[in-house]
Motif scaffolding. Structure first.
Motif, mmCIF file in Angstrom:
data_model
loop_
_atom_site.group_PDB
_atom_site.id
_atom_site.type_symbol
_atom_site.label_atom_id
_atom_site.label_comp_id
_atom_site.label_asym_id
_atom_site.label_seq_id
_atom_site.Cartn_x
_atom_site.Cartn_y
_atom_site.Cartn_z
ATOM 1 N N UNK A 1 -20.900 30.453 9.643
ATOM 2 C CA UNK A 1 -20.503 29.204 8.606
ATOM 3 C C UNK A 1 -21.727 28.699 7.986
ATOM 4 N N UNK B 1 -10.809 18.075 7.522
ATOM 5 C CA UNK B 1 -12.216 17.467 8.049
ATOM 6 C C UNK B 1 -12.368 17.611 9.374
ATOM 7 N N UNK B 2 -11.208 16.702 9.876
ATOM 8 C CA UNK B 2 -11.161 16.283 11.453
ATOM 9 C C UNK B 2 -11.497 17.726 12.282
ATOM 10 N N UNK C 1 -19.204 27.441 -1.035
ATOM 11 C CA UNK C 1 -19.259 26.581 0.067
ATOM 12 C C UNK C 1 -20.804 26.276 0.080
ATOM 13 N N UNK D 1 -13.093 19.930 11.821
ATOM 14 C CA UNK D 1 -14.552 20.268 12.299
ATOM 15 C C UNK D 1 -14.717 20.174 13.705
ATOM 16 N N UNK E 1 -7.910 15.485 4.864
ATOM 17 C CA UNK E 1 -8.525 14.447 5.990
ATOM 18 C C UNK E 1 -8.391 15.297 7.216
ATOM 19 N N UNK F 1 -17.611 22.892 13.411
ATOM 20 C CA UNK F 1 -16.966 24.403 12.990
ATOM 21 C C UNK F 1 -17.881 24.608 11.623
ATOM 22 N N UNK G 1 -21.167 20.116 0.432
ATOM 23 C CA UNK G 1 -21.702 19.476 1.554
ATOM 24 C C UNK G 1 -20.994 20.223 2.723
ATOM 25 N N UNK G 2 -20.146 21.404 2.623
ATOM 26 C CA UNK G 2 -19.423 22.122 3.699
ATOM 27 C C UNK G 2 -18.139 21.618 4.320
ATOM 28 N N UNK G 3 -17.908 20.355 3.851
ATOM 29 C CA UNK G 3 -16.705 19.882 4.455
ATOM 30 C C UNK G 3 -15.285 20.550 3.872
ATOM 31 N N UNK H 1 -22.019 20.625 8.599
ATOM 32 C CA UNK H 1 -22.229 19.467 7.810
ATOM 33 C C UNK H 1 -23.392 18.562 8.089
#
Lengths: 242, 321
Positions: free
Chosen positions: B321, B200-201, B253, B203, B197, A84, B257-259, A87
């Motif tokens: 993104x 992040x997941x 952003x 993603x 967390x 998404x 690191x975009x997380x 990264x």
């Protein structure tokens, strides 16, 4: 040390499917479109609850595991993985450590190395080619060090060379003692690379055997409705339709 | 990740110090009468409140964009801001002047109502999309009820009072509002931090995140609490202030690191900075009546965002993104 499906049923998708999977081998789940392959894989990974029947790990129902404990045992790779956010590859792979609640460098680096991603580790995921992306998503699963790797059509979007490379990686994981279960569309890949094949047809398991028997000509005729025969020698077979 | 945080902290401290001097009267301790009083009772709480409200909106925007995996998401999508505004509008019915506590308490109650509705829905719907649609429905419902309340306002004065208040401002705020909003906002940002967390997941998408042990209902609970506390308290003390939650994570952003987890704290700092700058500018502008902060931010925000979209279209051919 088995992952099993015991008489699993789910409305309109699966009908009393039983199958048991062992470590140290690659099991392919094959079948026509809509046969319930992805559904079975989702149930085996604990993401979906069957209406009746039980998915068990080491004899204990998957639903009795906490989501974190289950995630430590079973790694699941969905179809057509996309990130998404853009990264870096290393950060993407490190997400696999979530079930362990750490970001231990050891397993992450080992997973990057296993899939030859070390030189790409700092690159944003959007800069990777399709084959490299597929490797990065598999590395994410490996970083979690699960005993089971369940992958839904991991080879579907890849060209021939990348298919062979990725299945090579999966084979190595199986040889190291992990249980690998993959949904496969390509019957030749299943024939040549799987240790065992489960064939699903309209929600039922119709064959469960070594590839030569599970994907024999008459099974293909019955399930896919196609007359075909295998040519070539063992491990290098090709399917020819008539 | 640490470099943007350091830079933003530095900028925030500088702008904070400058903003204390800026206003209708440029503070000069040698010549301005009551300089100390203006500083301690007007400028200081106002600046702190600007940072608080902006930080809450920025962090909420970062968390929502992470949750929806969409750079166009906004904390308003949950319907909590309209819920809080509805509560505030209701307070006018009970006599705004009766007690200075009435409005913020009603607004917080409105936010809590929207949160309770969302919590009822969370976990019962199939996934992220349905839950978000439910949030948007709550937003429409609260918006409609608010319009209804305004159209039935007891008198014209009350109506104009309501409408003006809704535009969002930090004029004449005191320490009381700071004491109310700052702890709630900090608590809300802590909720986002707890969800980092799981964000992040996400993603990897819904299914992969769940296979990693993310529980959607738990994540939704943290987000509802976080957005409720940050946006609810923000609306309670400042009215509706748009665009901050949408723009700030966007701006921040590229420097992270975009997380999603790396975006929460910098977005809070940048949101605080943006609102503080905007509020200082509004104070300095030589208009007859002070330009409402909410209007000013939208006036700057919308064209800026359009420009950003144009620029991005040239830069990327694919996703946003």
């Amino acid at each position: 040390m088995t992952l099993s499906a015991d008489a699993i049923s789910l409305a309109n998708r699966l009908d009393a499917v039983s199958a048991s999977f062992g470590p140290g081998q690659i099991t392919a789940i094959c079948g026509p479109n809509g046969a319930g392959k992805s559904t079975l894989l989702s149930i085996l990974s604990g993401l979906l609850q069957p209406d009746c029947g039980l998915a068990t790990l080491h004899g204990k129902a998957l639903s009795e595991f906490s989501s974190g404990a289950r995630a430590q045992h079973i790694g699941y790779l969905p179809q057509n993985g996309e990130a998404a956010w853009d990264v870096a590859v290393r950060n993407l792979v490190a997400l696999g450590r979530m079930p362990h609640g750490d970001s231990a460098a050891g397993p992450v680096e080992a997973a990057l190395k296993a899939l030859d991603l070390e030189v790409l580790a700092a690159r944003p995921i959007s800069e990777l080619s399709g084959g490299e992306k597929a490797r990065a998503f598999l590395a994410r699963v490996l970083a979690g060090e699960p005993e089971w790797i369940l992958a839904d059509e991991p080879l579907a979007a890849l060209d021939l060379a990348h298919q062979l490379a990725l299945i090579g990686h999966l084979k190595r994981e199986a040889q190291s003692g992990k249980g690998v279960i993959i949904v496969l569309h390509d019957l030749a890949l299943a024939m040549n690379h799987a240790d065992r094949v489960v064939v699903l047809d309209q929600g039922q398991a119709v064959a469960d055997d070594v590839p030569e028997k599970a994907l024999a000509g008459e099974v293909i005729q019955r399930v896919w409705g196609v007359t075909a025969e295998w040519i070539g020698s063992e491990g290098h077979r090709a399917l020819v339709t008539r | 990740m640490t470099r943007p945080i350091g830079l933003l902290c530095f900028a925030l401290i500088i702008v904070f110090a400058l903003s204390l001097f800026a206003g209708r009267v440029w503070l000069d301790f040698a010549s301005t009468p009551n300089a100390m009083l203006i500083l301690a009772e007007l400028r200081l709480p106002r600046a702190l409140l600007a940072i608080t409200v902006g930080a809450g909106l920025g962090a909420a925007g970062a968390a929502m964009q992470g949750y929806l995996r969409n750079p166009l998401a906004d904390p308003g999508l949950f319907g909590i801001a309209p819920g809080a505004a509805l509560g505030a509008v209701a307070s006018f019915w009970f006599g705004y002047a009766a007690s200075a506590w009435l409005l913020p308490v009603f607004a917080l109650a409105g936010a809590a109502g929207a949160m309770a509705l969302l919590a009822l829905i969370a976990g019962r719907t199939g996934g992220i999309a349905l839950f978000t649609l439910a949030g948007m429905m709550i937003a429409s419902l609260a918006g409609a009820l608010m319009s209804l309340a305004i159209s039935f306002a007891p008198n014209a004065f009350a109506m104009s009072e309501i409408v003006t208040w809704l535009m969002g401002a930090l004029t004449d705020r005191s320490w009381r509002e700071v004491y109310l909003a700052a702890p709630l906002t900090l608590l809300g940002i802590a909720c986002f931090w707890m969800a980092r967390k799981d964000l992040d997941a996400l993603i990897l998408g819904d299914a992969a995140a769940r296979s990693l042990g993310m529980r959607l209902a738990v994540l939704q609970a943290w987000l509802i609490a976080g957005v409720g506390l940050t946006v609810g308290s923000g609306v309670a003390v400042a009215g509706i202030i748009g665009f901050v939650g949408l723009i700030v994570p966007h701006l921040v952003r590229p420097f992270t690191d975009r997380r999603p987890s790396s975006l929460i704290v910098p977005s809070a700092l940048a949101g605080g900075l943006l609102v503080l700058v905007a509020d200082s500018v509004v104070r300095i502008l030589p208009t007859v009546t002070e330009l409402r902060l909410g209007i000013a931010l939208s006036l700057i925000g919308a064209p800026f965002f359009l420009w950003l979209l144009m620029k991005m279209r040239r830069g990327y051919s694919g996703g946003l993104s």
